[in-house]
Design an enzyme around this catalytic site. Structure first.
Site, PDB file in Angstrom:
ATOM      1  CG  HIS A  47     -13.506  22.926   0.537  1.00 48.28           C
ATOM      2  ND1 HIS A  47     -13.297  21.894  -0.352  1.00 48.28           N
ATOM      3  CD2 HIS A  47     -13.502  22.339   1.765  1.00 48.28           C
ATOM      4  CE1 HIS A  47     -13.149  20.750   0.307  1.00 48.28           C
ATOM      5  NE2 HIS A  47     -13.275  20.996   1.584  1.00 48.28           N
ATOM      6  CG  HIS A  76     -12.079  22.020  -5.079  1.00 46.40           C
ATOM      7  ND1 HIS A  76     -13.439  22.182  -5.192  1.00 46.40           N
ATOM      8  CD2 HIS A  76     -11.814  22.002  -3.736  1.00 46.40           C
ATOM      9  CE1 HIS A  76     -13.981  22.239  -3.983  1.00 46.40           C
ATOM     10  NE2 HIS A  76     -13.012  22.147  -3.086  1.00 46.40           N
ATOM     11  CB  CYS A 107     -15.104  25.134  -5.291  1.00 48.73           C
ATOM     12  SG  CYS A 107     -14.575  25.060  -7.017  1.00 48.73           S
TER      13      CYS A 107
END
Length: 399
Positions: free
Chosen positions: A373, A361, A316
């Site tokens: 993402h 994240h 990420c």
């Protein structure tokens, strides 16, 4: 004066001596308790400072003044009970429309030292009239008591964020509080995860794959609050944000000029073996929408833990870092660190290109309540809507 009168007088004198012996406890009790609690707190502090075996100092003196009867013994036992103090007793939370000024003295004429924003926390050190003396962040001063809620544990918990800082190279997150449980995901060292629950040497945390358990041996847990900002810190922050905005705009301008001069030769520069059948347009423009447009091209490409390749695989933070690198902006390879880049934006005011940070994240906002993402190994790089599908920790803007 009869014997009982002498005993009562002695007791009152001793009590007054105990209360006045520790100014810090007088201050605390003036905020949090009545006289009974004040005496009890002062006695407890004497016991702590004196060490093991010396609790008879205060209790013994009081016992002698009361006599040695059974009623006296019960009173001494009661006085020796430890006072259980909640971690929230001295914490006050600002409840204001926007912010309240922290002043140098207990009055409206005091110099403004900083700001305590709504839902921010401070420690109450004492009182002066209808003002609290507080400490928060690097600011210490006075706030009118009506703007603060003191000792409300539920409110403090609701505005604070319990976090677990990862202190091992690669942290295993499991589906249950057991080393035999299924591996849910992994988190690198230095990440900061939101804590959901704590029990028996295990901590339940939130990651992209869901909520899972980690051993408390490999994380450091603490509660984070928003704190006051001094005048100097505010000025430095605003200056830094302006410099970062200008630097990002200049980097994007140079990158755009460089791409224009090099022609179309860079159009396949992002391609790799895993996506050799796809072509990618080079980044163009120098704003958030350009970042979002560029990032969306890589949807469908793989997620790779620790990776930074937009085509062959990224995690990420590696995805966000590499997208922005194409625009000449250097960012850290860490979702927690990305929560401190650029400048903060309210989630309700997100624009394309903004970096959206969650517990463990991060993604890029592309508009229409959607992020792009590098999600998980199972899904790769993808779109997710709504953007607040998980609790948003921070939104940061570069352009």
């Amino acid at each position: 004066m009869n014997r009982n009168s002498i005993r009562r007088a002695t007791t009152c004198c001793l009590t007054a001596a105990v209360v006045l012996s520790g100014s810090s406890f007088v201050t605390h009790a003036a905020v949090n308790a009545g006289a009974g609690s004040l005496i009890s707190a002062a006695q407890n502090e004497v016991q702590v400072e004196s060490g093991t075996g010396s609790t008879a100092g205060v209790s013994g003196m009081i016992a002698k003044s009361l006599g040695e009867g059974s009623d006296s013994s019960a009173q001494v036992a009661q006085n020796k009970k430890a006072v259980v103090k909640s971690e929230y007793d001295d914490i006050a939370i600002a409840q204001v429309d926007n912010y309240v000024n922290v002043r140098s003295t207990a009055g409206e004429d005091g110099e403004v030292l900083g700001k305590l924003y709504n839902d921010s926390a401070c420690t109450v050190l004492g009182t002066e009239g209808d003002w609290y003396k507080i400490h928060s962040g690097d600011v210490e001063g006075y706030i009118k008591a009506e703007f603060l809620v003191l000792g409300d544990a539920e409110l403090a918990k609701s505005v604070g964020r319990r976090v677990a800082d990862v202190k091992t190279e690669s942290l295993n997150v499991r589906s249950d509080a057991s080393t035999d449980a299924e591996l849910l995901g992994q988190v690198p060292e230095g990440e900061e995860l939101t804590v959901v629950e704590e029990k028996d040497g295990w901590v339940k945390v939130s990651i992209e794959e869901g909520e899972g358990w980690v051993s408390s041996d490999f994380v450091d847990c603490s509660t984070h609050y928003i704190v006051a900002e001094s005048k100097e810190a505010e000025e430095a922050r605003l200056k830094k944000e302006e410099e970062e905005r200008l630097a990002a705009e200049e980097a994007a301008r140079r990158a755009s000029a460089s791409r224009s001069s090099s022609g179309s030769s860079s159009s396949s520069s992002s391609s790799g073996s895993a996506a050799s059948n796809r072509s990618y347009a080079p980044p163009s423009g120098g704003n958030g929408q350009a970042v979002a447009n560029y990032a969306c091209q890589f949807v469908g490409n793989p997620y790779v833990y620790g990776g930074t390749s937009l085509t062959n695989g990224a995690d990420c933070s590696g995805f966000v870092m590499s997208v922005y690198a194409a625009f000449g902006v250097g960012l850290p390879h860490s979702s927690s660190a990305l929560a401190g880049v650029g400048y903060g934006v309210d989630p309700g005011a997100m624009q394309p290109g903004d970096i959206v940070c969650y517990s463990g994240h991060v993604g890029i906002y592309v508009g229409n309540n959607t992020i792009v993402h590098a999600s998980t190994e199972a899904t790769g790089i993808k779109y997710t809507s709504p953007a607040n599908y998980r609790a948003i920790v921070a939104v940061r803007r570069i352009f």
